[in-house]
Scaffold this motif. Structure first.
Motif, mmCIF file in Angstrom:
data_model
loop_
_atom_site.group_PDB
_atom_site.id
_atom_site.type_symbol
_atom_site.label_atom_id
_atom_site.label_comp_id
_atom_site.label_asym_id
_atom_site.label_seq_id
_atom_site.Cartn_x
_atom_site.Cartn_y
_atom_site.Cartn_z
ATOM 1 N N TRP A 1 0.854 -1.174 0.000
ATOM 2 C CA TRP A 1 0.000 0.000 0.000
ATOM 3 C C TRP A 1 0.889 1.223 0.000
ATOM 4 O O TRP A 1 2.067 1.151 0.330
ATOM 5 N N ASP A 2 0.317 2.341 -0.362
ATOM 6 C CA ASP A 2 1.038 3.603 -0.394
ATOM 7 C C ASP A 2 1.468 3.945 1.026
ATOM 8 O O ASP A 2 0.654 3.973 1.945
ATOM 9 N N PRO B 1 -2.395 8.797 4.435
ATOM 10 C CA PRO B 1 -3.619 8.744 3.620
ATOM 11 C C PRO B 1 -4.370 10.082 3.636
ATOM 12 O O PRO B 1 -4.373 10.789 4.643
ATOM 13 N N GLN B 2 -5.021 10.381 2.542
ATOM 14 C CA GLN B 2 -5.788 11.619 2.430
ATOM 15 C C GLN B 2 -7.277 11.402 2.689
ATOM 16 O O GLN B 2 -7.968 12.336 3.084
ATOM 17 N N ASP B 3 -7.781 10.187 2.453
ATOM 18 C CA ASP B 3 -9.181 9.903 2.712
ATOM 19 C C ASP B 3 -9.431 10.055 4.218
ATOM 20 O O ASP B 3 -8.713 9.456 5.028
ATOM 21 N N ILE C 1 -9.815 6.683 6.324
ATOM 22 C CA ILE C 1 -8.561 5.936 6.390
ATOM 23 C C ILE C 1 -7.528 6.711 7.212
ATOM 24 O O ILE C 1 -6.793 6.126 8.008
ATOM 25 N N TYR C 2 -7.510 8.033 7.062
ATOM 26 C CA TYR C 2 -6.586 8.850 7.846
ATOM 27 C C TYR C 2 -6.854 8.687 9.341
ATOM 28 O O TYR C 2 -5.921 8.585 10.138
ATOM 29 N N TYR D 1 -5.386 5.560 10.541
ATOM 30 C CA TYR D 1 -3.934 5.786 10.579
ATOM 31 C C TYR D 1 -3.585 6.576 11.844
ATOM 32 O O TYR D 1 -2.623 6.262 12.551
#
Length: 146
Positions: free
Chosen positions: A75-76, A80-82, A85-86, A89
Motif C-alpha cells: 500500500w502507499d 492517507p488523504q481519505d 482511512i486517515y 492511521y
C-alpha cells in the motif's frame, strides 16, 4: 484479467445491481470484511469462493484466476488523504505504542498476527451519534530466542 481489472469490474457490477458487501458475502458464504478485502485484491479466494463470486456477480470466467491469485500486499506508505482511512492511521499513530505496551504486558514479547486473523465492523446505535465498532482478532505470536 488481473486483480485491478477484477476489482474495477466488481465495483461496476456492485453499483449496477445496487449490491452491498454484506449481500455479496452472504452469497459466497464469507464475512463482509473478508470478501471486501478479496474483491479489493488484498486476499486470495479459494477455488470454491472464486466460483461463487464469478457466478453471483456475473463476472467473466477470466476473473476466477485473478481472484485466486496470491496478492502482493502493498500500500502507499504516504499519509492517507481519505478522512476515514486517515483517522484509522491516526488511531494507530496515537494508540499504537499504547497497544504494544498493553499487549506485551498481557501476553509477553511478541506480535498480533495479521495472518491468523479476523475482523468485524459493527454499527452500534447511540442517541449521541451512532458508533463504529471495530473488532480485530489476531493470534498472539511470541518472539523466539535461539
Amino acid at each position: 484479467m488481473n486483480k485491478l481489472d477484477v476489482t474495477e469490474a466488481i465495483f461496476a457490477i456492485k453499483k449496477e445491481k445496487d449490491l452491498t458487501w454484506e449481500a455479496i458475502a452472504e452469497a459466497v458464504g464469507m464475512t463482509d470484511v473478508w470478501v471486501t478485502s478479496a474483491c479489493l485484491g488484498m486476499n486470495s479466494c479459494t477455488e470454491e469462493v472464486a466460483d461463487k463470486l464469478v457466478s453471483f456477480l456475473g463476472l467473466p470466467d477470466a476473473a476466477k484466476a485473478a481472484l485466486m491469485e496470491y496478492p502482493t500486499k502493498t500500500w502507499d506508505q504516504a499519509i492517507p488523504q481519505d478522512p476515514l482511512i486517515y483517522r484509522l492511521y491516526e488511531v494507530v499513530g496515537v494508540y499504537g505504542p499504547t497497544l504494544k505496551e498493553v499487549i506485551q504486558e498481557k501476553f509477553g514479547d511478541g506480535i498480533m498476527s495479521a495472518i491468523d486473523f479476523s475482523m468485524s465492523v459493527e454499527k452500534e446505535e447511540n442517541p449521541k451519534g451512532d458508533r463504529v465498532v471495530l473488532t480485530l482478532n489476531g493470534k498472539f505470536l511470541p518472539y523466539k530466542s535461539w
